[in-house]
Design a protein around this motif. Structure first.
Motif, mmCIF file in Angstrom:
data_model
loop_
_atom_site.group_PDB
_atom_site.id
_atom_site.type_symbol
_atom_site.label_atom_id
_atom_site.label_comp_id
_atom_site.label_asym_id
_atom_site.label_seq_id
_atom_site.Cartn_x
_atom_site.Cartn_y
_atom_site.Cartn_z
ATOM 1 N N ALA A 136 0.886 -1.183 0.047
ATOM 2 C CA ALA A 136 0.099 0.069 -0.024
ATOM 3 C C ALA A 136 0.819 1.146 0.102
ATOM 4 C CB ALA A 136 -0.860 0.008 1.212
ATOM 5 N N ASN B 293 -6.322 -0.161 0.292
ATOM 6 C CA ASN B 293 -6.192 -1.342 0.891
ATOM 7 C C ASN B 293 -7.532 -2.354 0.557
ATOM 8 O OD1 ASN B 293 -3.833 -1.196 2.888
ATOM 9 N ND2 ASN B 293 -4.984 0.548 3.696
ATOM 10 N N SER C 243 -8.251 -4.297 -5.258
ATOM 11 C CA SER C 243 -8.913 -4.436 -4.071
ATOM 12 C C SER C 243 -10.202 -4.311 -3.761
ATOM 13 C CB SER C 243 -8.184 -3.371 -2.954
ATOM 14 O OG SER C 243 -6.800 -3.387 -2.970
#
Length: 394
Positions: free
Chosen positions: A296, A337, A368
């Protein structure tokens, strides 16, 4: 060097100008355009002045009108017909702030010699190891920075080498309380070569560095900065400015591995099994570099650079019902995330609706998000009372 910098006897302050000593100066220049060829009216005599033939006013009409209001222009109450009815003040303080008088850099001062630089790195920084054969003299670089920048400038060195420029910036900040920053660029040039039998052999001039454990020049650059900062703090413990930093961030340009690209091509956006794997593929360890950055962090840093933000741009962590998002400049939200769901969409829409967040764009890492989550977020943003761009990146 101009005479103005060498001799200030021509300057005085007969009218007690709060800006200090000044002298009369010609506001015209040899080059310009029609936009700087306008009349200036003397309020005392009514005479209209144009620039002399073949010349132009050196400043825009807006600037000259502003300076007239501030008193930087002085109009004569009487003058001959062929004489200009005004002049502009040139202040000593302007010369001193914009032009620093450069003294002799070389002369007989050994501080500017390469031998001194070599000794400094060997004895004071790397404690006995000759890492570089001809490093730049520290005092010379300090002079150059001092004379060519401001106390809050960012100094860029495309060929960092032993990072003398970074050392010089930190030393100047320690001496005058400045807030200069540095950007050092250095290719990871190896200190060794590999023979056909796989044996590593130090390069010419790289043996000391290789034996000391440095496998590339950029490693030496970073270590020099760390040691120089520690030395500055130790040498100036009582006088160091309270906000002296001495730290730095290290960025690498890394190409994704072939395996990572294959995973992207084979990825099923309907599934969830590879969400974490896709993100972790961008972590430092997975990319084969040091630093300990998570996937990330790598993606966010890359996107900030892509979107035109400086490396030192401040970011904020925003909690959206347990999901950690990143807010930049209070107007762009990054969702990288995995783990986004309906409750997170609801939390985001509530904050947007109550103006706790007032973003112009939401940028998300497509791998994601599954299709249902993404569609729900898209529909929700369309219901907000203002336009918010949704940018999907893969």
């Amino acid at each position: 060097m101009t005479g103005d910098l060498k001799d200030f006897k021509q300057y005085s302050n007969p009218d007690d100008d709060p800006n200090g000593d000044w002298k009369m100066s010609d506001p015209s220049a040899r080059s310009g355009s029609e936009s700087t060829n306008f009349e200036i009216v003397n309020p005392y005599t009514g005479k209209k002045d144009l620039p002399p033939k073949g010349r132009y006013w050196a400043f825009s009409k807006f600037t000259m009108e502003k300076w007239i209001e501030e008193g930087k222009f002085v109009f004569k109450k009487s003058h001959e017909e062929n004489e200009r009815g005004f002049f502009i003040k040139k202040y000593v303080k302007e010369l001193r702030s914009k032009n620093k008088q450069v003294d002799s850099l070389f002369g007989i001062d050994n501080a500017y010699m390469n031998q001194t630089a070599t000794k400094y790195i060997r004895d004071d920084i790397f404690k006995g190891e000759d890492m570089f054969t001809s490093p730049k003299p520290l005092e010379f670089i300090k002079k150059l920075i001092l004379y060519t920048s401001q106390s809050d400038s960012t100094v860029l060195d495309f060929f960092a080498g032993s990072a003398t420029t970074a050392d010089a910036v930190m030393q100047l900040n320690a001496e005058d309380g400045g807030h200069r920053k540095f950007i050092m660029v250095q290719l990871p040039e190896p200190t060794f070569t590999t023979n056909s039998d796989g044996k590593e052999v130090p390069t010419k001039g790289g043996k000391a560095a290789y034996d000391a454990g440095f496998r590339s020049i950029d490693e030496i650059s970073r270590e020099r900065i760390r040691r120089a900062a520690a030395k500055i703090k130790a040498d100036n413990e009582l006088t160091l400015p309270a906000d002296f930093d001495g730290s730095f961030k290290h960025y690498r340009v890394v190409k994704p591995t072939k395996q990572l690209l294959l995973e992207i091509e084979d990825f099923d956006p309907q599934g969830t099994a590879l969400f974490n794997d896709m993100l972790n593929s961008y972590a430092s360890d997975a990319l084969g570099v040091a630093g300990g950055a998570t996937g990330a962090q790598t993606i966010l840093t890359t996107w900030l650079a892509k979107d035109g933000y400086a490396f030192d741009t401040e970011t904020k962590n925003i909690d959206l019902a347990g999901y950690r998002a990143t807010l930049v400049n209070d107007n762009r939200l990054y969702l990288i995330n995995p783990g986004w769901g309906a409750k997170n969409t609801e939390a985001l829409l509530n904050q947007l609706g109550t103006y706790q967040l007032d973003v112009q764009a939401v940028v998300l890492f497509g791998y994601s998000f599954n299709i249902a989550e993404l569609r729900e977020l898209e529909n929700g943003l369309k219901q907000v009372d203002r336009h918010i761009s949704l940018i999907k990146r893969y």
